[in-house]
Design a protein around this motif. Structure first.
Motif, mmCIF file in Angstrom:
data_model
loop_
_atom_site.group_PDB
_atom_site.id
_atom_site.type_symbol
_atom_site.label_atom_id
_atom_site.label_comp_id
_atom_site.label_asym_id
_atom_site.label_seq_id
_atom_site.Cartn_x
_atom_site.Cartn_y
_atom_site.Cartn_z
ATOM 1 N N GLY A 128 0.936 -0.800 0.265
ATOM 2 C CA GLY A 128 0.116 0.286 -0.310
ATOM 3 C C GLY A 128 0.733 1.574 0.210
ATOM 4 O O GLY A 128 0.673 2.668 -0.090
ATOM 5 N N VAL A 129 2.023 0.715 0.516
ATOM 6 C CA VAL A 129 2.957 2.609 0.119
ATOM 7 C C VAL A 129 4.137 2.202 -1.529
ATOM 8 O O VAL A 129 5.528 3.143 -1.196
ATOM 9 C CB VAL A 129 3.895 2.417 1.488
ATOM 10 C CG1 VAL A 129 2.467 2.484 2.429
ATOM 11 C CG2 VAL A 129 4.589 1.203 2.278
ATOM 12 N N ALA A 130 3.823 1.482 -1.904
ATOM 13 C CA ALA A 130 4.934 1.747 -3.490
ATOM 14 C C ALA A 130 6.666 0.590 -2.229
ATOM 15 O O ALA A 130 7.042 2.238 -2.672
ATOM 16 C CB ALA A 130 4.871 2.779 -4.379
ATOM 17 N N GLY A 131 6.542 0.200 -1.773
ATOM 18 C CA GLY A 131 7.853 -0.121 -0.731
ATOM 19 C C GLY A 131 8.074 1.081 0.225
ATOM 20 O O GLY A 131 7.833 0.756 1.128
ATOM 21 N N LEU A 132 8.732 2.332 -0.531
ATOM 22 C CA LEU A 132 8.541 3.349 0.126
ATOM 23 C C LEU A 132 8.245 4.689 -0.739
ATOM 24 O O LEU A 132 9.750 5.588 -0.711
ATOM 25 C CB LEU A 132 9.672 3.265 1.122
ATOM 26 C CG LEU A 132 10.687 4.165 2.270
ATOM 27 C CD1 LEU A 132 8.926 4.336 3.398
ATOM 28 C CD2 LEU A 132 11.930 4.693 2.764
#
Length: 439
Positions: free
Chosen positions: A48-52
């Motif tokens: 939900g956070v594109a990795g970071l």
């Protein structure tokens, strides 16, 4: 891939992590593909956070993987000082094509933090070269995040990132942040109120005098401090004030760059062109570390004076325009273009916003903020235990197969731009269940 031994766990000093807490119950990813990670015990976790904030095209994209492997075999490294390789120029050209009109010079770094340091030095040197060397003051913003190097934490305004490190750079001041829940709580998209907050810059100009100020740096959307979306007209007013007083305006687009807000850059989404843009993260889809500073032609031209054999800007890195990073960047931009990902956030933002704002009224939710495919859900803090409630929601979601990010007591979401509506439903539904469970 096996779980690290106790000795290996002990050796690694983890960044931005409660090390002792983590090592008692490690959370390990061993594989990733598309919208998902897999844990060391075989569980699938929706990202939900594109990795970071960085894996904008999703994980393990074939074109990017192939480009990196082929580049490593062909040219693993090339010195960037007084030498170069073709892909550096090709990638710079592609980035400049995506940037706002007139911003067509690209200087490569290795991270967002390095991009910020580079842009600050570029601003200082620009004024010196043009005969206004007294312009040495840098203006950041409260609750701003600009990486972790000394320049970045100095202009940044997140207290926890600053308080351990002494005086930092001198000659730095901060304008007030834009967070105004009394007037703007639960705004969908840009808040209606607060354009006048930009006028706080005039206060600092009156205090320090414009002739001493080199640059103002802000994030178009302040990400790491909890997704603070700029009020309508706020960035326009900042631009107007900077123009009036000869001050450079820097947009830190490390998070907002490469499709996060529905355009290639946040500058285009909000219709305001800065003098410098810092970028990283989505530039290579997080596959190889890389950052960039994008400058206006006029800034570059100012440096191109004097004898041609002299170095114009004494700055750079051993790994500037690294061949593997350039290969990853080119393949990433091709993937974005082929799949229409740079504008996909604009297509999905209505659905994403409706899903996010459905959480209003759930326990402890005091504000929801969104733009494009980035969102923040602010929770009330537990008395005497700030950050703990949001972290408990994070753990609950992780155990339920969804990865979110927390900053303070705010849940931050920035899913890969390939996310489908059903996955938005899963992401928000899992958070809703966790909010009901976590007191």
């Amino acid at each position: 891939m096996t779980t690290p031994s106790p000795a290996a766990l002990d050796a690694y000093w983890m960044p931005f992590t409660a090390n002792r807490q983590f090592k008692k119950a490690p959370r390990m990813f061993t594989r990733a593909e598309g919208m998902h990670f897999w844990t060391d015990d075989g569980r699938q976790v929706l990202d939900g956070v594109a990795g970071l904030w960085c894996v904008n095209a999703g994980h393990a994209r074939p074109k990017i993987v192939k480009a990196i492997a082929e580049q490593a075999a062909e040219l693993d490294y090339a010195p960037p000082f007084q030498m170069a390789h073709p892909k550096a120029f090709e990638l710079a050209h592609k980035v400049a094509e995506l940037a706002p009109a007139g911003m067509n010079k690209v200087f490569f770094t290795n991270s967002g933090s390095e991009s910020v340091e580079t842009a600050l030095k570029m601003a200082l040197a620009y004024h010196r070269v043009r005969g206004e060397g007294q312009r040495t003051r840098l203006i950041g913003r409260e609750r701003g995040y600009h990486g972790v190097n000394f320049g970045g934490i100095s202009v940044g305004g997140m207290v926890a990132n600053r308080k351990m490190f002494g005086n930092m750079l001198g000659g730095v001041d901060h304008i007030r942040h834009t967070h105004d829940p009394a007037r703007n709580a639960f705004s969908v998209g840009q808040p209606a109120n607060g354009a006048e907050i930009a006028e706080d810059l005039e206060r600092l100009i009156a205090l320090h005098d414009a002739s001493t100020i080199a640059a103002v740096i802000v994030e178009p959307v302040a990400g790491s401090t909890g997704v603070l979306v700029p009020p309508v007209g706020y960035l326009n007013k900042l631009r107007q004030i900077c123009d009036q007083h000869g001050i450079l305006l820097i947009f830190d687009e490390v998070i907002t760059g490469f499709g996060r807000t529905g355009s290639a850059f946040g500058a285009q989404t909000f219709g305001v062109t800065p003098d410098l843009i810092t970028a990283a993260k989505g530039l290579t889809n997080g596959c190889v570390p890389m950052g960039a500073v994008i400058a206006k032609q006029s800034i570059y031209d100012t440096f191109m004076q004097g004898p041609e054999h002299l170095i114009e800007f004494f700055h750079g890195y051993t790994y500037s325009a690294h061949p593997l990073a350039c290969a990853a960047g080119l393949a990433t931009l091709e993937t974005y273009t082929e799949e229409g990902l740079l504008t996909r956030a604009a297509e999905l933002q209505g659905y994403f916003a409706e899903a996010l704002h459905s959480l209003k009224g759930l326990p402890n939710v005091i504000d929801i903020r969104n733009i494009g495919l980035v969102g923040g859900i602010e929770l009330s803090s537990r008395p005497g235990a700030p950050t703990q409630r949001a972290f408990d929601v994070f753990l609950d979601c992780y155990n339920a197969g969804v990865l979110i990010r927390t900053t303070g007591d705010t849940i931050a979401l920035s899913p890969p731009l390939i996310i489908e509506r059903a996955q938005i439903d899963q992401l928000v539904g899992t958070i809703a269940t966790a909010l009901k469970r976590v007191a």
